[in-house]
Enzyme design. Structure first.
Site, short mmCIF file in Angstrom:
data_model
loop_
_atom_site.label_atom_id
_atom_site.label_comp_id
_atom_site.label_asym_id
_atom_site.label_seq_id
_atom_site.Cartn_x
_atom_site.Cartn_y
_atom_site.Cartn_z
NE ARG A 181 -2.78 0.54 3.40
CZ ARG A 181 -1.98 0.75 4.46
NH1 ARG A 181 -1.21 1.82 4.51
NH2 ARG A 181 -1.95 -0.11 5.45
CE1 TYR B 187 -16.68 11.16 -16.03
CE2 TYR B 187 -16.21 11.14 -13.69
CZ TYR B 187 -16.57 10.48 -14.84
OH TYR B 187 -16.81 9.13 -14.79
CG ASP C 224 -9.97 15.82 -14.90
OD1 ASP C 224 -9.27 15.23 -15.76
OD2 ASP C 224 -10.98 15.32 -14.40
CE LYS D 175 -12.85 7.63 -18.36
NZ LYS D 175 -13.18 8.88 -17.68
C1 LIG Z 1 -13.58 9.32 -16.39
C2 LIG Z 1 -13.21 10.65 -15.86
C3 LIG Z 1 -12.96 10.87 -14.49
C4 LIG Z 1 -13.15 9.77 -13.46
O1 LIG Z 1 -12.21 8.77 -13.59
P1 LIG Z 1 -12.47 7.23 -13.18
O2 LIG Z 1 -11.24 6.56 -13.61
O3 LIG Z 1 -13.71 6.79 -13.91
O4 LIG Z 1 -12.68 7.22 -11.70
C5 LIG Z 1 -12.58 12.13 -14.08
N1 LIG Z 1 -12.44 13.14 -14.97
C6 LIG Z 1 -12.69 12.98 -16.28
C7 LIG Z 1 -12.53 14.15 -17.19
C8 LIG Z 1 -13.07 11.75 -16.77
O5 LIG Z 1 -13.33 11.60 -18.09
#
Ligand SMILES: *Cc1c(COP(=O)(O)O)cnc(C)c1O
Length: 395
Positions: free
Chosen positions: A55, A108, A181, A206
């Site tokens: 961890r 998001y 982000d 992604k």
């Molecule tokens: C998918 C996404 C998230 C969340 O991420 P997870 O891996 O699904 O927890 C946050 N910000 C954006 C812009 C996203 O497309």
């Protein structure tokens, strides 16, 4: 720890090598999947390279964390079990009850839910602002109480663009951090830390992973943070990562590391294909509007041109015949797969109003009912265009 600064190199060289020296014992050129929880100590407290318990640290995860830091040109990288796990860690590491955060009106959905439904009951206040408008951000800031300004750019699904440098200045003047982000752009197309951001976040699920086979998250901190009270932000995030424990497992870390090696190549192909799809959609009589930052008509075009290498692989458009036609279209494509998520090698199509954004219906985050969102993959562009041509109404 590898000293990235000692070996300046291009993006893809870093993506393939940073944090990933060949194994000193076997010469294996790819980091091993250290599927292990604990480590033999050489006498009590005699840790080998600091490894004690997975961890706290795991060598596969360390490789990924160093690679992520190198790609964002940051100080430290942290890998999490999901994008939201990383964001939760940022929120709890940097904010205290009574503090205030400015969030994008088109954040998001999961991010907004985290801030609105999880952080708020613990006393963290927020204001939603149209982040593309620097004055709106300035007005949303509560001097002395706002500790973090949160930015997403490009946004989902309308591809809104925030001016990272301008928002960083506004945040810093008010004594707040800027957290970005960077999921949609990826570090290949945009480096928020170089534009003044203090913290960058990713859903590595992604583009970073890129193959729709892993859920993961990342946080990278700037090499230096000057905002008063936040000089130790990286240490706080490290402490919370270990204390809260939402870390990336070894196999997931390995998959993201493998994805990152081809990120530059994939992003160029995503962008090439998106540009071709956009050109096709723009001329199609059944399409009433195309949203893509690469278009001169897009409201964020100039800022995107200034701060991004290219405009990315996400495209959304509106269908002239309305909501039902948009829904029908999503069911008719065969190369574009109907599904949520984005950023994988395969093209995806979805109807935000009924799928990814159904939960924001009736709020200021509501999206047009005739909107279709594409995550343009890296298949042959001609096949993608032909698929859309077959599926679109003849209008
Ligand atoms: C998918 C996404 C998230 C969340 O991420 P997870 O891996 O699904 O927890 C946050 N910000 C954006 C812009 C996203 O497309």
């Amino acid at each position: 720890m590898t000293d990235h600064d000692a070996r300046p190199s291009g993006f893809s060289t870093r993506a393939i090598h940073a944090g990933q020296e060949p194994d000193p014992r076997t010469g294996a050129v790819v980091p091993a999947i250290y599927q292990v929880s604990t480590y033999k100590q050489d006498g009590v407290g005699g840790l080998r390279e600091g490894y004690e318990y997975s961890r706290s640290a795991n060598p596969t995860r360390t490789a990924l964390e160093e690679c992520l830091a190198a790609l964002e040109e940051g100080g430290r990288g942290f890998a999490f079990a999901s994008g939201l796990a990383g964001q939760d860690t940022v929120i709890r590491a940097l904010l205290r009850p009574g503090d205030h955060v400015v969030v994008p009106t088109d954040a998001y959905g999961g991010t907004y839910r985290l801030i609105n439904k999880v952080a708020q009951p613990w006393g963290i206040e927020h204001t939603a602002a149209a982040i593309a408008d620097v004055d709106a951000v300035r007005q949303a800031i509560r001097p002395g109480q706002t500790k973090v300004v949160w930015v997403e750019t490009p946004t989902n699904p309308l591809l809104g663009i925030a001016d990272i440098r301008a928002v960083a200045d506004v945040a810093h003047e008010a004594g707040a951090l800027l957290a970005v982000d960077n999921t949609f752009a990826t570090p290949y197309l945009q480096q928020p830390l170089a534009l003044g951001a203090d913290v960058v976040m990713h859903s590595t699920t992604k583009y970073c992973g890129g193959h729709s086979d892993v859920v993961g998250g990342a946080v990278v901190t700037a090499r230096q943070i000057d905002v008063a009270g936040f000089e130790d932000a990286a240490d706080r995030i490290a402490f919370h990562q270990n204390s809260m424990g939402a870390v990336a497992g070894p196999f997931d870390a390995w998959l993201v590391l493998r994805g990152l090696k081809t990120l530059g190549l994939r992003m160029d192909r995503h962008c090439d294909n998106a540009e071709k799809v956009v050109a096709f959609l723009q001329d199609h009589p059944a399409v009433s509007a195309v949203h893509y930052p690469g278009l001169a008509t897009h409201p964020g075009h100039d800022v995107a041109t200034k701060q991004m290498l290219r405009y990315g692989g996400m495209v959304s458009f509106q269908v002239k015949a309305g909501e039902q036609a948009a829904v029908d279209l999503c069911a008719r494509t065969t190369v574009f797969t109907l599904g949520e998520s984005l950023g994988g090698v395969e093209s995806l199509i979805e109807h935000p109003g009924r799928m990814t954004h159904a939960s924001v219906a009736g709020t200021e985050l509501e999206v047009p009912a005739d909107l279709v969102r594409l995550s343009v993959g890296i298949e042959d562009a001609d096949d993608l265009v032909a698929d859309l041509e077959r599926a679109l109404p003849r209008a």
